[in-house]
Write a protein that holds these residues in place. Structure first.
Motif, mmCIF file in Angstrom:
data_model
loop_
_atom_site.group_PDB
_atom_site.id
_atom_site.type_symbol
_atom_site.label_atom_id
_atom_site.label_comp_id
_atom_site.label_asym_id
_atom_site.label_seq_id
_atom_site.Cartn_x
_atom_site.Cartn_y
_atom_site.Cartn_z
ATOM 1 N N PHE A 1 33.370 -40.249 -5.532
ATOM 2 C CA PHE A 1 34.793 -39.639 -4.633
ATOM 3 C C PHE A 1 35.601 -40.471 -4.321
ATOM 4 O O PHE A 1 36.310 -40.124 -4.054
ATOM 5 C CB PHE A 1 33.793 -38.949 -3.890
ATOM 6 C CG PHE A 1 32.553 -38.553 -4.105
ATOM 7 C CD1 PHE A 1 32.752 -36.895 -3.860
ATOM 8 C CD2 PHE A 1 31.159 -38.802 -4.043
ATOM 9 C CE1 PHE A 1 31.645 -35.888 -4.246
ATOM 10 C CE2 PHE A 1 30.120 -38.382 -4.020
ATOM 11 C CZ PHE A 1 30.674 -36.630 -3.944
ATOM 12 N N TYR A 2 35.384 -41.510 -4.401
ATOM 13 C CA TYR A 2 36.612 -42.812 -3.818
ATOM 14 C C TYR A 2 36.844 -43.612 -4.871
ATOM 15 O O TYR A 2 36.891 -44.484 -4.912
ATOM 16 C CB TYR A 2 36.917 -43.298 -2.362
ATOM 17 C CG TYR A 2 36.545 -41.991 -1.787
ATOM 18 C CD1 TYR A 2 37.561 -41.080 -1.050
ATOM 19 C CD2 TYR A 2 35.217 -41.495 -1.342
ATOM 20 C CE1 TYR A 2 37.429 -40.096 0.092
ATOM 21 C CE2 TYR A 2 34.732 -41.315 0.544
ATOM 22 C CZ TYR A 2 35.812 -40.020 0.519
ATOM 23 O OH TYR A 2 35.759 -39.283 0.880
ATOM 24 N N LYS B 1 31.488 -42.859 7.697
ATOM 25 C CA LYS B 1 30.095 -42.381 6.985
ATOM 26 C C LYS B 1 29.252 -42.678 6.868
ATOM 27 O O LYS B 1 28.444 -41.644 6.494
ATOM 28 C CB LYS B 1 31.061 -41.958 5.590
ATOM 29 C CG LYS B 1 32.283 -41.300 5.327
ATOM 30 C CD LYS B 1 32.898 -41.067 4.020
ATOM 31 C CE LYS B 1 34.870 -40.314 3.911
ATOM 32 N NZ LYS B 1 34.657 -38.875 4.637
ATOM 33 N N HIS C 1 31.903 -35.509 1.618
ATOM 34 C CA HIS C 1 31.524 -34.821 0.274
ATOM 35 C C HIS C 1 30.100 -33.088 0.306
ATOM 36 O O HIS C 1 29.763 -33.904 0.211
ATOM 37 C CB HIS C 1 32.609 -35.137 -0.987
ATOM 38 C CG HIS C 1 33.481 -33.868 -1.638
ATOM 39 N ND1 HIS C 1 32.148 -32.449 -2.099
ATOM 40 C CD2 HIS C 1 34.168 -33.566 -2.538
ATOM 41 C CE1 HIS C 1 33.179 -32.537 -3.114
ATOM 42 N NE2 HIS C 1 34.417 -32.604 -2.989
ATOM 43 N N GLU C 2 30.954 -32.029 0.396
ATOM 44 C CA GLU C 2 29.603 -31.536 0.826
ATOM 45 C C GLU C 2 28.803 -31.290 -1.149
ATOM 46 O O GLU C 2 27.658 -31.525 -1.066
ATOM 47 C CB GLU C 2 30.407 -30.095 0.553
ATOM 48 C CG GLU C 2 28.808 -29.053 0.445
ATOM 49 C CD GLU C 2 28.069 -28.932 1.753
ATOM 50 O OE1 GLU C 2 27.234 -28.540 2.398
ATOM 51 O OE2 GLU C 2 28.762 -29.579 2.886
ATOM 52 N N GLN C 3 29.439 -32.069 -2.239
ATOM 53 C CA GLN C 3 28.479 -32.296 -2.870
ATOM 54 C C GLN C 3 28.239 -33.329 -2.729
ATOM 55 O O GLN C 3 27.004 -33.270 -3.806
ATOM 56 C CB GLN C 3 29.381 -32.802 -4.147
ATOM 57 C CG GLN C 3 30.015 -31.489 -4.880
ATOM 58 C CD GLN C 3 31.002 -31.693 -6.471
ATOM 59 O OE1 GLN C 3 32.224 -32.344 -6.343
ATOM 60 N NE2 GLN C 3 30.823 -31.750 -7.692
#
Length: 428
Positions: free
Chosen positions: A145-146, A168, A115-117
């Motif tokens: 994020f998950y 990832k 994620h870009e964040q």
């Protein structure tokens, strides 16, 4: 469970009959669970004589120098498979068909982006932070994020979680390195292999094309394979312990990374290179060999011998050949590597080393390879974490697939004060 029984007899006349479990290979295990009903525990510091679970993933025979993944010898896997083929084997129990391997590889590549964040999360760390500190933080941050999307009791959710983690981790590892150097993050390139893509994200820049060296790519793939799983070691046990509470799987992996960081575990290859730098030159080797043989000297040769293997580490043979291939390809010849090669020669021929079974282990050779490739010493344990992630996930997944597990709760032998009164203090 077999028909075998064990009898525990205490000299006060108490006697207990215990069941015996037999595995496919290796030692039998006495089931001591009934002892708790009789107010008895077993005392086993480090859990060196305790089987905490049943597992069908990895088997080790330290006396014979055997390491099997799902029944396949580690040297055959390293020579004949790529990392994602081994990852599939660990996760699903059988080697993939060509079609399954193709689809699995494609699925992994589709999840390599983070994620870009998360890229902005790095800015909270100092540039000179140890990469493992950063790796602990950012891998744990994936849980944010998950979180709501993961139901660990749902098998399909567990499958996609395994894919996400495996995909990832190379991206996160490379980002840890890039952040420490001040260079821009490089997006993954899905036309490259798993190991090739990692090398690209590590060493490419936007300024010019980067071509992955196939010899280094294969060496990195072998390093990943040889570190993929190693049964119930400290970090794997940590992941299982965290998972036993139902914790978010990304948090469980972060816990495993934290455990791996220690110099007695994943930090051994880093400690090995630091030792080689301390020795410095070949002419100083006899001094350090003498110190290693002196029982009264605290100095220890890092990268030799192994807590589990009382024979030659089966991973080390493959790593040794790969090490010489990489050094030949790169034409590397530094004092540090000269020291390493001379130490290797001594260890394989010196009667003291042979008698005490102090053979060079996988950490000795992997450290030399990583150093030659250009990966800084501070990143060595990150490489280990990246490779071991699939083993952690496989055990996490197996644990939930088996079901019926209990939250981990070791007991203790209390040696503190007996109960005593606490009287109110007269304050000044």
């Amino acid at each position: 469970m077999s028909d075998l029984k064990a009898t525990l007899s205490l000299n006060d006349g108490r006697q207990y009959e215990l069941s015996v479990h037999q595995g496919t290979l290796g030692y039998d295990a006495i089931d001591v669970q009934p002892l708790v009903k009789n107010k008895l525990f077993t005392y086993d510091p480090g859990f060196m004589s305790t089987a905490s679970c049943e597992s069908a993933i990895t088997y080790i025979d330290g006396d014979e120098g055997v390491l099997l993944h799902r029944g396949y010898p580690i040297d055959e896997l390293a020579e004949n498979a790529d990392y994602l083929e081994v990852a599939y084997l660990l996760l699903f129990g059988e080697r993939p068909t060509p079609e399954q391997h193709r689809d699995f590889t494609k699925l992994i590549k589709n999840h390599t982006l983070v994620h870009e964040q998360l890229t902005r999360f790095f800015q909270g760390f100092r540039r000179d932070s140890h990469p493992m500190a950063v790796m602990c933080g950012v891998s744990g941050a994936l849980a944010a994020f998950y979180h709501d999307s993961i139901d660990v009791t749902n098998q399909s959710h567990r499958e996609i979680t395994a894919i996400r983690l495996l995909a990832k981790m190379p991206t996160l590892a490379a980002m840890c390195y890039k952040y420490s150097t001040g260079q821009p993050f490089m997006f993954p390139q899905n036309h490259l292999s798993y190991s090739g893509n990692f090398l690209y994200m590590m060493f490419a820049t936007p300024c010019e094309p980067y071509v992955v060296n196939p010899v280094l790519e294969r060496a990195m793939d072998k390093i990943f394979i040889l570190h993929a799983d190693h049964e119930q070691n400290a970090s794997t046990s940590t992941v299982r312990t965290a998972a036993s509470s139902g914790a978010n799987p990304f948090a469980c992996i972060a816990a495993g990374i934290a455990s791996l960081w220690g110099p007695a575990h994943g930090g051994a290859n880093e400690a090995c290179i630091n030792m080689l730098e301390e020795i410095g030159t070949v002419d100083r080797i006899p001094e350090f060999i003498a110190r290693a043989k002196d029982k009264n000297d605290p100095f220890r040769l890092m990268g030799f011998g192994h807590r589990v293997y009382k024979n030659y580490d089966p991973r080390a043979k493959v790593m040794r050949e790969t090490c010489h291939e990489v050094l030949s390809e790169l034409g590397v010849n530094t004092p540090l590597l000269e020291v390493a090669m001379e130490l290797e020669r001594i260890a394989l021929n010196d009667p003291y080393f042979i008698e005490h079974k102090l053979y060079p282990n996988v950490d000795f050779y992997s450290g030399i390879i990583l150093k030659a490739i250009g990966i800084p010493v501070s990143m060595f344990t990150v490489m280990f974490a990246l490779a071991r992630t699939v083993g952690w996930i496989a055990h996490w997944k197996e644990m939930y697939n088996q079901g019926g597990f209990k939250i981990v709760r070791p007991r203790q032998l209390y040696t503190g004060e007996k109960q005593r009164p606490f009287e109110k203090m007269e304050k000044l």
